[in-house]
Design a protein around this motif. Structure first.
Motif, short mmCIF file in Angstrom:
data_model
loop_
_atom_site.label_atom_id
_atom_site.label_comp_id
_atom_site.label_asym_id
_atom_site.label_seq_id
_atom_site.Cartn_x
_atom_site.Cartn_y
_atom_site.Cartn_z
N GLU A 1 47.75 -31.19 64.55
CA GLU A 1 49.13 -30.24 64.48
C GLU A 1 49.11 -29.64 62.87
N SER A 2 49.40 -28.44 62.83
CA SER A 2 49.44 -27.99 61.24
C SER A 2 50.71 -28.59 60.83
N THR A 3 50.96 -28.44 59.44
CA THR A 3 51.99 -28.84 58.66
C THR A 3 53.32 -28.09 59.29
N PRO A 4 53.21 -26.66 59.24
CA PRO A 4 54.33 -25.95 59.88
C PRO A 4 54.95 -26.47 61.19
N ALA A 5 53.70 -26.83 62.18
CA ALA A 5 53.93 -27.29 63.23
C ALA A 5 54.95 -28.54 63.38
N ILE A 6 54.41 -29.43 62.62
CA ILE A 6 55.25 -30.64 62.22
C ILE A 6 56.64 -30.65 61.65
N GLU B 1 64.09 -32.46 51.02
CA GLU B 1 64.37 -33.52 51.73
C GLU B 1 63.23 -34.11 52.82
N LEU B 2 62.56 -32.96 53.10
CA LEU B 2 61.39 -33.09 54.01
C LEU B 2 59.82 -33.49 53.04
N GLY B 3 60.00 -33.27 51.87
CA GLY B 3 58.82 -33.40 50.85
C GLY B 3 57.79 -32.60 51.27
N VAL B 4 58.20 -31.27 51.21
CA VAL B 4 57.13 -30.26 51.75
C VAL B 4 57.54 -29.04 50.64
N SER B 5 56.28 -28.13 50.72
CA SER B 5 56.46 -26.81 49.85
C SER B 5 57.12 -26.12 50.52
N ARG B 6 57.61 -24.91 50.09
CA ARG B 6 58.26 -23.94 50.89
C ARG B 6 57.63 -22.97 51.68
N GLY B 7 56.33 -22.82 51.48
CA GLY B 7 55.41 -22.08 52.38
C GLY B 7 55.53 -22.40 53.62
N PRO B 8 55.07 -23.56 54.14
CA PRO B 8 55.05 -24.17 55.33
C PRO B 8 56.43 -24.36 56.11
N LEU B 9 57.42 -24.77 55.22
CA LEU B 9 58.66 -24.51 55.78
C LEU B 9 59.07 -23.26 55.98
N ARG B 10 58.97 -22.35 55.62
CA ARG B 10 59.33 -20.89 55.87
C ARG B 10 58.67 -20.48 57.32
N GLU B 11 57.49 -20.97 57.08
CA GLU B 11 56.51 -20.53 58.45
C GLU B 11 57.28 -21.23 59.82
N ALA B 12 57.57 -22.73 59.38
CA ALA B 12 58.48 -23.41 60.49
C ALA B 12 59.66 -22.75 60.85
#
Length: 225
Positions: A10-15, A43-54
């Protein structure tokens, strides 16, 4: 000759999408809530790029709505949307039961009864969240037992909205054991191979839940999830 297909990770955005989907379904992010990128990323400890994709994925799924100049918000299900979802669920589960009974329903009933017992234990303890989890497992098991990729795929698209409704339903049953009895009756009808009874029980089960959720009002919302 290649013996195995490569493993799909699974990709980071999928997770991230999966985590957000679960949080929405469980009501940890309630309907109508605005999703703030900075807060979620931290809160999720991720960057905004994959978060936006999610979040874009969840928007495409219909769980988030983008309001111009305001941002992204979790959907709030109106009565009409709840009705539409239950129409779809009834169609999928009745079709699944028909396929199951073409091969015999005793094996599937045997899979469902331990889940019914888990619901019973949860009802005895008053653990409504555990009951809803068992409820989700029951219906997912029923559809999966039909061995229809398309029915399973269709059912999966309804799961988060179903979870939202189930959490709202927790407060609508004076006695949670009534939910247990409905699920047990469906499993027993499958075990008996009685398609007509299975169909009637599924329709009754869905209509009862819908009535409890909407209460006959014109524009009520599933305000908890």
């Amino acid at each position: 000759m290649q013996r195995f297909e490569p493993l799909v990770r699974e990709s980071t955005p999928a997770i991230i999408a999966g985590k957000l989907r679960t949080a929405i379904g469980l009501g940890h992010i309630p309907p109508g809530s605005q999703l703030g990128e900075a807060e979620l990323a931290k809160e999720l400890g991720v960057s905004r790029g994959p978060l936006r994709e999610a979040m874009q994925r969840l928007t495409q799924e219909g769980l988030l709505i983008s309001i111009r100049n305001r941002g992204l918000f979790v959907i709030t299900m109106t009565d009409e949307e709840v009705r539409d979802m239950y129409v779809a669920r009834t169609a999928v589960e009745r079709a699944a039961s028909e396929l199951i009974l073409q091969k015999g329903g005793k094996g599937v009933a045997a899979q469902l009864m331990p889940i019914v017992k888990a619901m019973q234990r949860a009802a005895d303890k008053g653990d409504l969240d555990a009951m809803s989890e068992a409820d989700m497992e029951y219906h997912a098991t029923l559809v999966a037992a039909a061995d229809s990729t398309r029915l399973t795929r269709m059912h999966n698209t309804l799961l988060t909205e179903t979870r939202m409704c189930l959490t709202a339903l927790e407060k609508k049953y004076p006695d949670p054991h009534a939910r247990v009895a409905e699920h047990q009756a469906i499993a027993e009808a499958l075990g008996d191979g009685d398609q007509e009874r299975v169909g009637k029980l599924l329709i009754s089960h869905m209509e009862d839940a819908l009535e409890r959720l909407t209460g006959g009002s014109g524009d009520a919302e599933v305000a908890t999830a």
